[in-house]
Design a protein around this motif. Structure first.
Motif, PDB file in Angstrom:
ATOM      1  N   THR A  91     108.397 123.853  22.599  1.00  0.00           N
ATOM      2  CA  THR A  91     106.982 123.646  22.881  1.00  0.00           C
ATOM      3  C   THR A  91     106.802 122.462  23.815  1.00  0.00           C
ATOM      4  OG1 THR A  91     106.362 124.493  20.699  1.00  0.00           O
ATOM      5  CG2 THR A  91     104.728 123.163  21.861  1.00  0.00           C
ATOM      6  N   SER A  92     106.093 122.666  24.914  1.00  0.00           N
ATOM      7  CA  SER A  92     105.793 121.560  25.829  1.00  0.00           C
ATOM      8  C   SER A  92     104.629 120.744  25.290  1.00  0.00           C
ATOM      9  CB  SER A  92     105.469 122.089  27.224  1.00  0.00           C
ATOM     10  OG  SER A  92     105.028 121.028  28.061  1.00  0.00           O
ATOM     11  N   LEU A  93     104.817 119.435  25.204  1.00  0.00           N
ATOM     12  CA  LEU A  93     103.761 118.531  24.731  1.00  0.00           C
ATOM     13  C   LEU A  93     103.094 117.781  25.881  1.00  0.00           C
ATOM     14  CD1 LEU A  93     105.592 116.937  21.667  1.00  0.00           C
ATOM     15  CD2 LEU A  93     104.077 118.934  21.694  1.00  0.00           C
ATOM     16  N   GLY A  94     103.501 118.086  27.099  1.00  0.00           N
ATOM     17  CA  GLY A  94     102.962 117.394  28.256  1.00  0.00           C
ATOM     18  C   GLY A  94     104.091 116.843  29.104  1.00  0.00           C
ATOM     19  N   SER A  95     103.729 115.963  30.001  1.00  0.00           N
ATOM     20  CA  SER A  95     104.731 115.398  30.903  1.00  0.00           C
ATOM     21  C   SER A  95     104.374 113.959  31.248  1.00  0.00           C
ATOM     22  CB  SER A  95     104.821 116.241  32.189  1.00  0.00           C
ATOM     23  OG  SER A  95     103.564 116.267  32.860  1.00  0.00           O
ATOM     24  N   SER A  96     105.308 113.317  31.919  1.00  0.00           N
ATOM     25  CA  SER A  96     105.151 111.915  32.316  1.00  0.00           C
ATOM     26  C   SER A  96     105.581 111.781  33.774  1.00  0.00           C
ATOM     27  CB  SER A  96     106.006 111.019  31.418  1.00  0.00           C
ATOM     28  OG  SER A  96     105.985 109.682  31.890  1.00  0.00           O
ATOM     29  N   THR A 146      98.616 120.850  32.546  1.00  0.00           N
ATOM     30  CA  THR A 146      98.500 120.347  33.914  1.00  0.00           C
ATOM     31  C   THR A 146      99.139 121.335  34.891  1.00  0.00           C
ATOM     32  OG1 THR A 146      98.557 118.060  33.158  1.00  0.00           O
ATOM     33  CG2 THR A 146      99.096 118.453  35.476  1.00  0.00           C
ATOM     34  N   ALA A 147      98.410 121.679  35.939  1.00  0.00           N
ATOM     35  CA  ALA A 147      98.955 122.595  36.945  1.00  0.00           C
ATOM     36  C   ALA A 147      99.996 121.878  37.797  1.00  0.00           C
ATOM     37  CB  ALA A 147      97.822 123.117  37.830  1.00  0.00           C
TER      38      ALA A 147
END
Length: 288
Positions: A278-283, A128-129
């Motif tokens: 490692t980034s798995l995403g965000s919330s 996600t940008a």
């Protein structure tokens, strides 16, 4: 089975499960979502719930009768009674009106249940940008060694008594970071060891409790910790020292991984990213 995996899996952009929080991507199955629905009836902790270690009754449950599950979107509302109460709707999907629909559901359910807060939780993928909110990061202990830190970090109980006794003041000063709660659990002997660093004869930073427990698929996971350094002691590398000591402890005690949640752009986020996690995403949480 309530959830159709062929509907749910494509919209799981980040491994976030209602009432459980982040999970390892390998544990992200339809079964774990079915488990949170069953737990809504019993209000018990699931065996692999990270909050189970604190005891008591599970404080958040899925409102299973209000789940919206369709081919391109899934909305899962939860209810927590802590404080004045909160309804959170976890919104999975990528439709333009998804957040609006989730916000309307959250507001309606907050009114029905008489709670003060209505929120939407929007999981976002790692690509996600310009993400904002909370980043989910993975530390994999199986890919290489985590050496012992090159500085004075020891369990609180291993410091000399004069230093050990300063932990209470440190915990009180860092209450906003959860250290006062942690100190209470330590006094009751209800948690694992806490690692601390000291300067000028007093505790100035700590991370803990250190505990390894199996996840939903039986893989040993280093549990999340409270982590704080006194403001006047920051900028000296003590946070990194503590974090590396915790990772060394986790690997030495058989953990396969740890999941961390960091405020995007914050000091812990920068630390974890610089350490190669490692980034798995965000919330992203939105007030409805």
């Amino acid at each position: 089975m309530f959830f159709r995996w062929d509907w749910l899996r494509p919209v799981l952009t980040a491994p976030i499960v209602p009432t459980l929080g982040p999970v390892h991507p390998d544990a992200l199955t339809s079964g774990i979502f079915e488990d949170i629905l069953r737990a809504a009836d019993t209000r018990d902790f699931l065996p692999y719930d990270k909050d189970r270690r604190w005891g008591g009754e599970k404080g958040e449950r899925v409102l299973r009768e209000d789940v919206v599950h369709r081919r391109e979107r899934t909305l899962i509302p939860t209810l927590a009674h802590r404080g004045h109460g909160t309804v959170r709707v976890f919104a999975y999907g990528d439709q333009d009106n998804l957040v609006e629909e989730a916000a309307e559901l959250a507001a309606r359910l907050a009114a029905v249940h008489g709670v003060a807060s209505a929120r939407v939780v929007r999981p976002l993928g790692p690509r996600t940008a310009h993400p904002h909110g909370t980043r989910i990061q993975l530390k994999d202990f199986t890919t290489g060694p985590c050496p012992a830190p090159d500085g004075p970090v020891h369990p609180v109980t291993a410091w000399p008594a004069a230093v050990r006794e300063t932990f209470a003041t440190f915990a009180r000063d860092m209450a906003a970071d959860g250290l006062a709660f942690l100190h209470t659990r330590m006094q009751a002997d209800q948690c694992g060891p806490v690692l601390a660093t000291a300067a000028a004869g007093r505790v100035v930073g700590a991370i803990g409790p250190m505990e390894v427990r199996p996840d939903a698929i039986g893989r040993p996971q280093l549990m999340p910790q409270y982590f704080a350094v006194l403001p006047e002691a920051r900028g000296q590398g003590l946070g990194r020292l503590l974090w590396r000591a915790a990772m060394h402890w986790g690997q030495r005690h058989g953990a396969a991984y740890q999941l961390l949640q960091t405020e995007i752009g914050g000091s812990s986020d920068s630390l974890c990213r610089s350490e190669g996690l490692t980034s798995l995403g965000s919330s992203h949480t939105i007030h409805a």
